[in-house]
Design a protein around this motif. Structure first.
Motif, PDB file in Angstrom:
ATOM      1  N   SER A 172     -12.300  -3.455  12.677  1.00 54.37           N
ATOM      2  CA  SER A 172     -11.166  -2.648  13.101  1.00 54.37           C
ATOM      3  C   SER A 172     -10.763  -1.704  11.964  1.00 54.37           C
ATOM      4  CB  SER A 172      -9.983  -3.537  13.492  1.00 54.37           C
ATOM      5  OG  SER A 172      -9.407  -4.136  12.340  1.00 54.37           O
ATOM      6  N   VAL A 173     -10.294  -0.541  12.332  1.00 51.70           N
ATOM      7  CA  VAL A 173      -9.836   0.415  11.330  1.00 51.70           C
ATOM      8  C   VAL A 173      -8.651  -0.154  10.558  1.00 51.70           C
ATOM      9  CG1 VAL A 173      -8.682   2.652  11.049  1.00 51.70           C
ATOM     10  CG2 VAL A 173     -10.738   2.473  12.453  1.00 51.70           C
ATOM     11  N   GLU A 174      -7.813  -0.914  11.230  1.00 55.27           N
ATOM     12  CA  GLU A 174      -6.673  -1.512  10.546  1.00 55.27           C
ATOM     13  C   GLU A 174      -7.146  -2.477   9.465  1.00 55.27           C
ATOM     14  OE1 GLU A 174      -2.681  -2.007   9.601  1.00 55.27           O
ATOM     15  OE2 GLU A 174      -3.730  -0.505  10.822  1.00 55.27           O
ATOM     16  N   ARG A 175      -8.158  -3.265   9.759  1.00 53.12           N
ATOM     17  CA  ARG A 175      -8.712  -4.190   8.760  1.00 53.12           C
ATOM     18  C   ARG A 175      -9.299  -3.420   7.579  1.00 53.12           C
ATOM     19  NH1 ARG A 175      -8.230  -9.207   6.706  1.00 53.12           N
ATOM     20  NH2 ARG A 175     -10.178 -10.353   6.511  1.00 53.12           N
ATOM     21  N   LEU A 176      -9.985  -2.344   7.873  1.00 51.34           N
ATOM     22  CA  LEU A 176     -10.578  -1.527   6.819  1.00 51.34           C
ATOM     23  C   LEU A 176      -9.510  -0.888   5.947  1.00 51.34           C
ATOM     24  CD1 LEU A 176     -13.147  -0.253   5.574  1.00 51.34           C
ATOM     25  CD2 LEU A 176     -12.946   1.569   7.286  1.00 51.34           C
ATOM     26  N   ARG A 177      -8.433  -0.409   6.566  1.00 51.53           N
ATOM     27  CA  ARG A 177      -7.369   0.239   5.809  1.00 51.53           C
ATOM     28  C   ARG A 177      -6.600  -0.757   4.942  1.00 51.53           C
ATOM     29  NH1 ARG A 177      -3.408   1.706   9.069  1.00 51.53           N
ATOM     30  NH2 ARG A 177      -2.462   3.120   7.551  1.00 51.53           N
ATOM     31  N   VAL A 178      -6.304  -1.923   5.507  1.00 49.82           N
ATOM     32  CA  VAL A 178      -5.467  -2.901   4.814  1.00 49.82           C
ATOM     33  C   VAL A 178      -6.250  -3.687   3.769  1.00 49.82           C
ATOM     34  CG1 VAL A 178      -4.110  -5.007   5.125  1.00 49.82           C
ATOM     35  CG2 VAL A 178      -3.849  -3.095   6.729  1.00 49.82           C
ATOM     36  N   SER A 179      -7.496  -4.024   4.080  1.00 48.07           N
ATOM     37  CA  SER A 179      -8.265  -4.877   3.172  1.00 48.07           C
ATOM     38  C   SER A 179      -9.723  -4.452   3.088  1.00 48.07           C
ATOM     39  CB  SER A 179      -8.185  -6.346   3.608  1.00 48.07           C
ATOM     40  OG  SER A 179      -8.817  -7.173   2.655  1.00 48.07           O
ATOM     41  N   PRO A 180      -9.999  -3.318   2.420  1.00 49.11           N
ATOM     42  CA  PRO A 180     -11.403  -2.928   2.231  1.00 49.11           C
ATOM     43  C   PRO A 180     -12.179  -3.963   1.428  1.00 49.11           C
ATOM     44  CG  PRO A 180      -9.946  -1.589   0.859  1.00 49.11           C
ATOM     45  CD  PRO A 180      -9.076  -2.349   1.804  1.00 49.11           C
ATOM     46  N   ASN A 181     -11.479  -4.771   0.606  1.00 47.78           N
ATOM     47  CA  ASN A 181     -12.151  -5.817  -0.171  1.00 47.78           C
ATOM     48  C   ASN A 181     -12.726  -6.892   0.743  1.00 47.78           C
ATOM     49  OD1 ASN A 181     -10.051  -4.445  -1.799  1.00 47.78           O
ATOM     50  ND2 ASN A 181     -10.820  -5.748  -3.454  1.00 47.78           N
ATOM     51  N   ALA A 182     -12.005  -7.211   1.826  1.00 47.20           N
ATOM     52  CA  ALA A 182     -12.512  -8.190   2.793  1.00 47.20           C
ATOM     53  C   ALA A 182     -13.681  -7.619   3.579  1.00 47.20           C
ATOM     54  CB  ALA A 182     -11.390  -8.623   3.739  1.00 47.20           C
ATOM     55  N   VAL A 183     -13.586  -6.354   3.954  1.00 45.93           N
ATOM     56  CA  VAL A 183     -14.679  -5.711   4.692  1.00 45.93           C
ATOM     57  C   VAL A 183     -15.920  -5.612   3.810  1.00 45.93           C
ATOM     58  CG1 VAL A 183     -15.409  -3.599   5.857  1.00 45.93           C
ATOM     59  CG2 VAL A 183     -13.085  -4.472   6.201  1.00 45.93           C
ATOM     60  N   ALA A 184     -15.732  -5.314   2.530  1.00 46.42           N
ATOM     61  CA  ALA A 184     -16.865  -5.259   1.602  1.00 46.42           C
ATOM     62  C   ALA A 184     -17.576  -6.602   1.544  1.00 46.42           C
ATOM     63  CB  ALA A 184     -16.390  -4.850   0.210  1.00 46.42           C
ATOM     64  N   TYR A 185     -16.810  -7.687   1.523  1.00 46.93           N
ATOM     65  CA  TYR A 185     -17.424  -9.019   1.526  1.00 46.93           C
ATOM     66  C   TYR A 185     -18.214  -9.243   2.813  1.00 46.93           C
ATOM     67  CZ  TYR A 185     -17.984 -13.994   2.121  1.00 46.93           C
ATOM     68  OH  TYR A 185     -18.520 -15.229   2.364  1.00 46.93           O
ATOM     69  N   MET A 186     -17.668  -8.846   3.946  1.00 46.25           N
ATOM     70  CA  MET A 186     -18.355  -9.020   5.222  1.00 46.25           C
ATOM     71  C   MET A 186     -19.679  -8.257   5.242  1.00 46.25           C
ATOM     72  SD  MET A 186     -14.943  -8.552   7.580  1.00 46.25           S
ATOM     73  CE  MET A 186     -15.799  -8.475   9.146  1.00 46.25           C
ATOM     74  N   LEU A 187     -19.681  -7.061   4.643  1.00 48.55           N
ATOM     75  CA  LEU A 187     -20.905  -6.258   4.594  1.00 48.55           C
ATOM     76  C   LEU A 187     -21.910  -6.872   3.614  1.00 48.55           C
ATOM     77  CD1 LEU A 187     -21.936  -3.675   5.910  1.00 48.55           C
ATOM     78  CD2 LEU A 187     -21.004  -2.386   3.982  1.00 48.55           C
ATOM     79  N   LEU A 188     -21.425  -7.323   2.469  1.00 46.69           N
ATOM     80  CA  LEU A 188     -22.300  -7.966   1.493  1.00 46.69           C
ATOM     81  C   LEU A 188     -22.916  -9.250   2.049  1.00 46.69           C
ATOM     82  CD1 LEU A 188     -20.116  -7.431  -1.661  1.00 46.69           C
ATOM     83  CD2 LEU A 188     -22.492  -6.663  -1.437  1.00 46.69           C
TER      84      LEU A 188
END
Length: 226
Positions: A172-188
């Motif tokens: 979600s864009v909201e997840r990306l905006r609020v916590s790019p660090n969490a999204v980075a972990y998901m991608l890694l």
């Protein structure tokens, strides 16, 4: 990154915040693995804006909201800390480089979605690795902090299982905006899984207050590069 649904960047081909952001994408620390190219944004073929630093880094942004970031996987960037001769024979990814780059990418995306009209609800993230096999060598990583004894002395090598890979992730864009660090972990996590590494073995990560695992900037800032 590609948005889900129809959207576009405001004032795409005009001097704007978009051009300023890709020219100055930000960084976690000085002289780290960021996306800074020191290039001036230019229009290419009337299709996209681009900044580049030779073949080491390249950022392309399209009017429909898509962004492509390409970096070299050799000793010039993602495998930093080796000589060319060593890399050609024993191509080891620099774990810190891979993780810091991924976080900087997600932080850049979190800034760019703010410029889309209308703002999409979700985006697709895609990671691709090419040419992981060359000659008799295969790209590999060691899931340890690069400043640790284990990174330099262990035989815990996880080899690329194929010459190339592609993985996709919807967030979600909201997840990306609020916590790019969490999204980075998901991608890694997608990358490390491909190398055969369990999610709990990814270095430079920690648990956030909400219980989610994130890339921990403090661990990156206080680390040594090799």
């Amino acid at each position: 990154m590609t948005p889900r649904g129809r959207t576009a960047y405001r004032h795409f081909f005009e001097p704007s915040d978009l051009k300023r952001i890709i020219e100055h994408p930000g960084q976690i620390r000085h002289a780290g693995w960021d996306l800074t190219t020191r290039d001036h944004g230019r229009i290419v073929n009337g299709e996209y804006l681009e900044v580049a630093n030779a073949e080491r880094k390249r950022i392309r942004v399209y009017e429909d909201g898509s962004i492509l970031v390409r970096v070299s996987g050799d000793e010039e960037y993602l495998s930093w800390g080796q000589s060319t001769d060593t890399f050609d024979k024993v191509p080891r990814l620099n774990t810190l480089s891979l993780i810091e780059f991924t976080l900087n990418f997600c932080k850049l995306c979190s800034r760019l979605v703010e410029l889309m009209e209308p703002r999409p609800g979700e985006v697709n993230l895609r990671v691709e690795i090419k040419n992981a096999f060359f000659g008799d060598a295969k790209l590999f990583l060691i899931p340890q902090p690069v400043s640790s004894w284990a990174f330099t002395a262990t035989d815990d090598r996880h080899w690329a299982p194929e010459a190339s890979m592609e993985r996709r992730l919807s967030v979600s864009v909201e997840r990306l905006r609020v916590s790019p660090n969490a999204v980075a972990y998901m991608l890694l996590r997608q990358i490390f899984y491909w190398f055969g590494v369990e999610k709990d073995e990814i270095p430079y990560t920690s648990l956030a207050l909400d219980g989610s695992r994130v890339v921990d900037e403090s661990l990156i800032i206080n680390s040594r590069s090799s």
